[in-house]
Design an enzyme around this catalytic site. Structure first.
Site, short mmCIF file in Angstrom:
data_model
loop_
_atom_site.label_atom_id
_atom_site.label_comp_id
_atom_site.label_asym_id
_atom_site.label_seq_id
_atom_site.Cartn_x
_atom_site.Cartn_y
_atom_site.Cartn_z
NE ARG A 1 48.30 35.81 44.64
CZ ARG A 1 48.18 37.13 44.55
NH1 ARG A 1 48.41 37.74 43.40
NH2 ARG A 1 47.88 37.87 45.60
CG HIS B 1 53.50 39.27 41.91
ND1 HIS B 1 53.12 38.12 42.57
CD2 HIS B 1 52.45 40.13 42.07
CE1 HIS B 1 51.93 38.28 43.11
NE2 HIS B 1 51.50 39.50 42.82
P1 NDP Z 1 37.53 39.35 43.09
O1 NDP Z 1 37.34 38.48 44.27
O2 NDP Z 1 36.83 40.66 43.04
O3 NDP Z 1 37.15 38.55 41.76
C1 NDP Z 1 37.50 37.22 41.56
C2 NDP Z 1 36.79 36.71 40.32
O4 NDP Z 1 37.23 35.38 40.06
C3 NDP Z 1 35.26 36.66 40.50
O5 NDP Z 1 34.62 37.00 39.30
C4 NDP Z 1 35.03 35.19 40.82
O6 NDP Z 1 33.74 34.70 40.47
C5 NDP Z 1 36.08 34.55 39.93
N1 NDP Z 1 36.35 33.19 40.38
C6 NDP Z 1 36.82 32.77 41.59
N2 NDP Z 1 36.86 31.42 41.63
C7 NDP Z 1 36.40 30.98 40.43
C8 NDP Z 1 36.18 29.70 39.88
N3 NDP Z 1 36.43 28.57 40.56
N4 NDP Z 1 35.69 29.64 38.62
C9 NDP Z 1 35.41 30.75 37.93
N5 NDP Z 1 35.60 32.01 38.40
C10 NDP Z 1 36.09 32.12 39.64
O7 NDP Z 1 39.11 39.56 42.96
P2 NDP Z 1 39.89 40.78 42.28
O8 NDP Z 1 39.34 41.02 40.93
O9 NDP Z 1 39.98 41.92 43.22
O10 NDP Z 1 41.37 40.16 42.18
C11 NDP Z 1 41.60 38.98 41.44
C12 NDP Z 1 42.99 38.42 41.70
O11 NDP Z 1 43.98 39.23 41.06
C13 NDP Z 1 43.46 38.42 43.16
O12 NDP Z 1 42.90 37.36 43.88
C14 NDP Z 1 44.96 38.27 43.00
O13 NDP Z 1 45.31 36.90 42.96
C15 NDP Z 1 45.24 38.92 41.64
N6 NDP Z 1 46.04 40.14 41.76
C16 NDP Z 1 47.28 40.19 41.18
C17 NDP Z 1 48.04 41.33 41.25
C18 NDP Z 1 49.35 41.42 40.56
O14 NDP Z 1 50.07 42.40 40.75
N7 NDP Z 1 49.70 40.46 39.71
C19 NDP Z 1 47.56 42.53 41.95
C20 NDP Z 1 46.23 42.39 42.50
C21 NDP Z 1 45.52 41.23 42.42
P3 NDP Z 1 32.41 35.28 41.17
O15 NDP Z 1 32.24 36.67 40.57
O16 NDP Z 1 31.35 34.35 40.76
O17 NDP Z 1 32.70 35.32 42.64
C1 OXD Z 2 47.64 41.52 45.24
C2 OXD Z 2 48.96 41.39 44.60
O1 OXD Z 2 47.00 40.49 45.50
O2 OXD Z 2 49.71 42.41 44.55
O3 OXD Z 2 47.20 42.66 45.47
O4 OXD Z 2 49.31 40.32 44.12
#
Ligand code: NDP
Ligand code: OXD
Length: 313
Positions: free
Chosen positions: A228, A276
């Site tokens: 993000r 994005h």
């Molecule tokens: P998940 O919830 O499966 O994974 C999130 C990861 O981030 C986990 O490993 C989590 O740790 C870690 N995390 C969260 N907070 C912290 C912190 N404070 N410190 C360290 N690590 C942290 O999410 P996804 O993998 O499914 O998606 C990740 C992000 O990708 C989405 O939230 C979205 O913002 C972004 N996204 C962007 C897209 C785009 O087109 N650009 C499309 C889809 C998603 P833990 O394992 O310990 O919980």
């Molecule tokens: C998502 C994105 O969160 O597209 O899936 O950003």
């Protein structure tokens, strides 16, 4: 039983048609009939208008059409019902394609060769092996783990960072504030797949960049952010590029989206911008999964991929 489809930013009609085709017996609304529409039991949303869900008396669950849920949680009048997000092979594959594309382009010096071509310059760059390069993934969730597996198949070394301790095959995993320096100190190419939360906002700042490895097999550290835009401090990225703390950057997400025309990121010669678009939510792939969740819920089974509101993801 009615599903409210409150989607802004994506094309709502594509989602409407996909729902109507996959669930002809369910009623799908793009707008509630009234602020207290009693027919609506489920809401499927992307950036829903503030408060639109707050008066619905029979709302049972909210579904994000993306992996992220910050667009839902920013609503200050969100009702207290479960929120589920997308976890899907289709979305993970798209994101991994983006990550592999950007890692390979930086690793094989795509930016430098494009500039050389523009100048008509024949000059071969150093060509390290993938096994000499470490990709560090911030966020070892659904998307981070899939990207890690695909980068491993190409021969890269992998380190990862998460909030809580994780064991991921072929990845040296670090977690929490205590693990961040060791993670950064091993990373040549930094890939960010974190959610935006109060803990992660602005994490990609000058202090973090200065803790990356300075000398890397490809010349200098690279940042790739597809998590993000709020994770990054864009003035710090530009400063780090100008001071050669960062060599090159790929950004799919921005502090303000669409990226304002006045942003220097657009024209920076070592910044690669996408709008994005790293991983699109495809209605044909995702609507059946959301309907499957609703069907299972109505059979009395628990919803999957639920969001923890306190954590923010
Ligand atoms: P998940 O919830 O499966 O994974 C999130 C990861 O981030 C986990 O490993 C989590 O740790 C870690 N995390 C969260 N907070 C912290 C912190 N404070 N410190 C360290 N690590 C942290 O999410 P996804 O993998 O499914 O998606 C990740 C992000 O990708 C989405 O939230 C979205 O913002 C972004 N996204 C962007 C897209 C785009 O087109 N650009 C499309 C889809 C998603 P833990 O394992 O310990 O919980
Ligand atoms: C998502 C994105 O969160 O597209 O899936 O950003």
């Amino acid at each position: 039983m009615t599903i409210l489809l409150s989607v802004t930013g994506f094309q709502p009609t594509r989602w409407l048609h996909a729902f109507q085709e996959a669930a002809p017996r369910r009623s799908i609304l793009l707008q509630p009939n009234s602020v207290m529409d009693p027919s609506i039991e489920y809401a499927v949303v992307w950036k829903q208008p503030e408060g639109i869900l707050s008066g619905l008396p029979n709302l049972k669950a909210i579904f994000s059409i993306g992996a992220g849920v910050d667009h839902i949680l920013r609503d200050t009048r969100l009702p207290d019902v479960p929120i589920a997000r997308i976890v899907a092979d289709d979305l993970s594959s798209r994101m991994s394609e983006y990550v592999v594309w950007r890692v390979l382009d930086h690793f094989r010096r795509g930016n430098a060769y494009r500039m050389q071509q523009a100048a008509g310059l024949w000059h071969e760059r150093m060509q390290p092996a993938a096994r000499e390069v470490t990709v560090g993934i911030m966020g070892l969730g659904e998307l981070g783990r899939d990207a890690a597996a695909k980068l491993h198949a190409l021969g890269f070394r992998l380190v990862g960072w998460s909030r809580t301790e994780k064991h991921v095959v072929d990845v040296e995993a670090f977690h929490g504030a205590a693990g961040l320096d060791a993670f950064l100190g091993r990373t040549d190419i930094l890939v960010v797949l974190l959610p935006i939360t109060p803990d992660t906002r602005g994490i990609l700042d000058s202090s973090l960049f200065s803790r990356l490895k300075h000398r890397t097999p490809i010349g200098g550290p690279v940042l790739i952010n597809a998590g993000r835009g709020g994770l990054q401090v864009e003035t710090a990225i530009l400063k780090a590029l100008d001071e050669d703390v960062l060599m090159e950057v790929s950004l799919d997400v921005f502090e303000t989206e669409p990226l304002p025309a006045s942003s220097p990121l657009w024209k920076h010669p070592r910044v690669f911008v996408t709008p994005h678009a790293a991983a699109n939510s495809d209605p044909d792939a995702l609507v059946p999964l959301i309907l499957g969740q609703i069907d299972a819920f109505e059979r009395g089974e628990p919803l999957r991929h639920l969001v923890d509101r306190r954590r923010g993801y």
